[in-house]
Design an enzyme around this catalytic site. Sequence first.
Site, PDB file in Angstrom:
ATOM      1  N   LYS A  60       0.875  -1.170   0.000  1.00  0.00           N
ATOM      2  CA  LYS A  60       0.000   0.000   0.000  1.00  0.00           C
ATOM      3  C   LYS A  60       0.914   1.222   0.000  1.00  0.00           C
ATOM      4  O   LYS A  60       1.522   1.552   1.011  1.00  0.00           O
ATOM      5  CB  LYS A  60      -0.890   0.007   1.254  1.00  0.00           C
ATOM      6  N   SER A 118       3.454   6.659  11.924  1.00  0.00           N
ATOM      7  CA  SER A 118       3.147   7.254  13.222  1.00  0.00           C
ATOM      8  C   SER A 118       2.683   6.212  14.233  1.00  0.00           C
ATOM      9  O   SER A 118       2.271   5.101  13.875  1.00  0.00           O
ATOM     10  CB  SER A 118       2.043   8.302  13.058  1.00  0.00           C
ATOM     11  N   ARG A 119       2.720   6.602  15.503  1.00  0.00           N
ATOM     12  CA  ARG A 119       2.236   5.707  16.547  1.00  0.00           C
ATOM     13  C   ARG A 119       0.730   5.480  16.396  1.00  0.00           C
ATOM     14  O   ARG A 119       0.257   4.357  16.569  1.00  0.00           O
ATOM     15  CB  ARG A 119       2.540   6.268  17.934  1.00  0.00           C
ATOM     16  N   GLU A 141       7.033   0.121  12.879  1.00  0.00           N
ATOM     17  CA  GLU A 141       7.991   1.097  13.410  1.00  0.00           C
ATOM     18  C   GLU A 141       7.237   2.409  13.579  1.00  0.00           C
ATOM     19  O   GLU A 141       6.696   2.949  12.619  1.00  0.00           O
ATOM     20  CB  GLU A 141       9.167   1.271  12.448  1.00  0.00           C
ATOM     21  N   CYS A 178      14.345   8.411  10.746  1.00  0.00           N
ATOM     22  CA  CYS A 178      13.761   7.779  11.935  1.00  0.00           C
ATOM     23  C   CYS A 178      14.766   7.684  13.065  1.00  0.00           C
ATOM     24  O   CYS A 178      14.386   7.494  14.224  1.00  0.00           O
ATOM     25  CB  CYS A 178      13.209   6.400  11.596  1.00  0.00           C
TER      26      CYS A 178
END
Length: 398
Positions: A60, A118-119, A141, A178
């Site tokens: 995706k 993102s979280r 991640e 990151c």
Amino acid sequence: MRIDHADPNRKPLPKPDVRSYHVPLGPVVVFSSSNFPFAFSVAGGDTASALAAGCPVIVKPHQGHLGTSELVGDIVQQTVRDAGAPEGTFSLLFGPGREVGMALVTHALVKAVGFTGSRAGGRALMNAAAARPEPIPVYAEMGSINPVFLLSGAMKSGAQNLAVGLHASVTLGVGQFCTNPGLVFVERGPEAETLLQRLETLMKETAPGSMLTPSIGEEYVSGITKFSKISGVRRSMGTQTATCGRAELFVTDASTFLGNPVLMDEVFGPAALVVQCASAREMLAAAEKLEGQLTATVHGSSEDLVAHAELISVLSTKAGRLVCNGFPTGVEVCHAMTHGGPYPATADGRSTSVGTRAIERFLRPVCYQNFPESALPDELKEANPLGLMRLVDGKLGS
């Protein structure tokens, strides 16, 4: 491949013949990251390791680089055809992010997920995967502030050079790595003042850069604004309006840091928070409060590293990769690399998304007990027709 031969004469019970190897999990969904259009995207590490494990891959692409994704996807699909792999080995699926993403994660045939983002996005996928009738693993991640600890010996021997190195690491790629070091701990003293003065000058002289997507820029401005409003935090750029892509430096003390959990939030971009500690004990207390991280860095002399063994021990429980006298930006692709860390840096701190062990995320072990040679897969047959290296009765051989 592991083989433990039978021993019918073992007492008190005979030992069975036991053989095991790894098989692919099945179709894997990979979500491209916003900040790495290549390395963690359509043909990135997640896709490569899943394909290497023998899993079909559905990617995706990220909405921020759809054109690049299509071009790379075409190359991968042509490579699959040239290799004679089955149709459906690789797919690229475009569409609204949340709608398509959730449909993929909850599809009964999907067996694992790779995600960088993102979280909030990672948690949504984790929750959806866990709620399935058959839960599946999500290797997500989800962000890291990558703390850096500057010990006294390193500061005395080169505060100016540390400032230069920090600046280069914080602003590399406009801070969109990151492993960007967003948090720096230092003990108060003249060397700390030297470092801060040099670092502030370098940050102010840094020309603004372009963020990869509008949403990354908006989140960066929001993070800067949030930090600027916290009492006890000084913003070196003054009271100017927060600007997308401009380097920012914040300074506070350990007490303020420990009293404001929001200061542990990731500000994704060329920004760093320097925390001045009154003592080594205060620095240790701050380390103990940290969430899971991708990396943790320590700068110090040999004597420092011995004297701060407890700090290093704490950091080993907080991060997947510890860096000594260097900077965390840049991830070497090698056999020993770990690019992962305790939650919330990643969903599963037992895994890595970089290096040869990344393949393990998309495999599962299968064991055959007391099967005749004719019914065993070739990988486990006594004759070893594939000529594979195997662990036989605890000894490595072919």
